[in-house]
Design an enzyme around this catalytic site. Sequence first.
Site, PDB file in Angstrom:
ATOM      1  N   HIS A   1      -7.378  -4.949  10.233  1.00 25.92           N
ATOM      2  CA  HIS A   1      -7.091  -4.604   8.832  1.00 25.92           C
ATOM      3  C   HIS A   1      -5.771  -5.224   8.372  1.00 25.92           C
ATOM      4  O   HIS A   1      -4.859  -5.442   9.174  1.00 25.92           O
ATOM      5  CB  HIS A   1      -7.147  -3.086   8.580  1.00 25.92           C
TER       6      HIS A   1
ATOM      7  N   ASP B   1       0.817  -1.213   0.000  1.00 28.55           N
ATOM      8  CA  ASP B   1       0.000   0.000   0.000  1.00 28.55           C
ATOM      9  C   ASP B   1       0.852   1.266   0.000  1.00 28.55           C
ATOM     10  O   ASP B   1       2.076   1.217   0.196  1.00 28.55           O
ATOM     11  CB  ASP B   1      -0.976   0.004   1.189  1.00 28.55           C
TER      12      ASP B   1
ATOM     13  N   GLU C   1      -9.888  -2.138   5.433  1.00 31.84           N
ATOM     14  CA  GLU C   1     -10.502  -1.928   6.735  1.00 31.84           C
ATOM     15  C   GLU C   1     -11.733  -2.842   6.874  1.00 31.84           C
ATOM     16  O   GLU C   1     -12.243  -3.359   5.879  1.00 31.84           O
ATOM     17  CB  GLU C   1     -10.953  -0.459   6.853  1.00 31.84           C
TER      18      GLU C   1
ATOM     19  N   ASN D   1      -7.847  -3.323  14.431  1.00 29.15           N
ATOM     20  CA  ASN D   1      -9.217  -3.681  14.019  1.00 29.15           C
ATOM     21  C   ASN D   1      -9.212  -4.843  13.011  1.00 29.15           C
ATOM     22  O   ASN D   1     -10.241  -5.150  12.432  1.00 29.15           O
ATOM     23  CB  ASN D   1      -9.923  -2.460  13.415  1.00 29.15           C
TER      24      ASN D   1
END
Length: 244
Positions: free
Chosen positions: A138, A67, A143, A136
């Site tokens: 990800h 990313d 996400e 979380n």
Amino acid sequence: MEFIIAEDYEGMSRAAADVVAGVMADDPSCVLGLATGSTPIGMYACLADDCAQGKISFKDVTTFNLDEYVGLPGTHDQSYRYFMDENLFNKVDVNKTSTHLPDGCAGNLDQMCAEYEAQIQQAGGVDIQVLGIGHNGHIGFNEPCEDFPVATHPVDLTESTINANSRLFDDVADVPRRAVTMGIGTIMKAHKVLVVANGSGKAAIVKEAFTGPVVPSVPASVLQLHPDVTIVLDSEAASELELM
Ligand code: F6R
């Protein structure tokens, strides 16, 4: 899934580097999928040491990162290109033209994403994809959501991710609002996946992602469906797992 549990961050970093070095030994012209973030920094340092000692070489290796932020050029010290240069590429014998990150400054992001996917396929696919995991769940910038995103795509960052990343910027207003990330489908196509996590703050999500149900609200849980995943943890990140 294979779990390797090391005592501490140094042990986790060494064990993870050994997994990557093993793939490089088997195929010196392999394709590495790489991640940024705090967790793999020690692993990259171990790989750089191995390279300096002549144990491994990146000369014929190709890399694709997961990313990149939208709008930050590679010269910006918070861009992921800059991170990779600082933590790995400038310390090893890799050919820089063989290192790839999504171009967050591309005029047409959708087209760039399609080209990135094609480049990965042309290189023969990723042999080993390194992943960190967010609190979380990800992976990359995928996400929690309702459907697993398939291919490389632009994303709007959530407020929680923007706030978490703001520690690295002078002001929260400077944190990019968008990024480009490989999709879950891109990640799942890698021949092998290596997840690294350390610290007690990751213990709950490690347990949920790797022993709970496979759901897009916990993106990393999809890795339970991948045939070749190695998860390298320190003892704190592993503390909530009940392994046989
Ligand atoms: C990094 C990335 C992120 C991180 C994750 C964990 O390229 O895509 O998914 O792997 O946010 O970050 P750290 O390692 O900083 O806890």
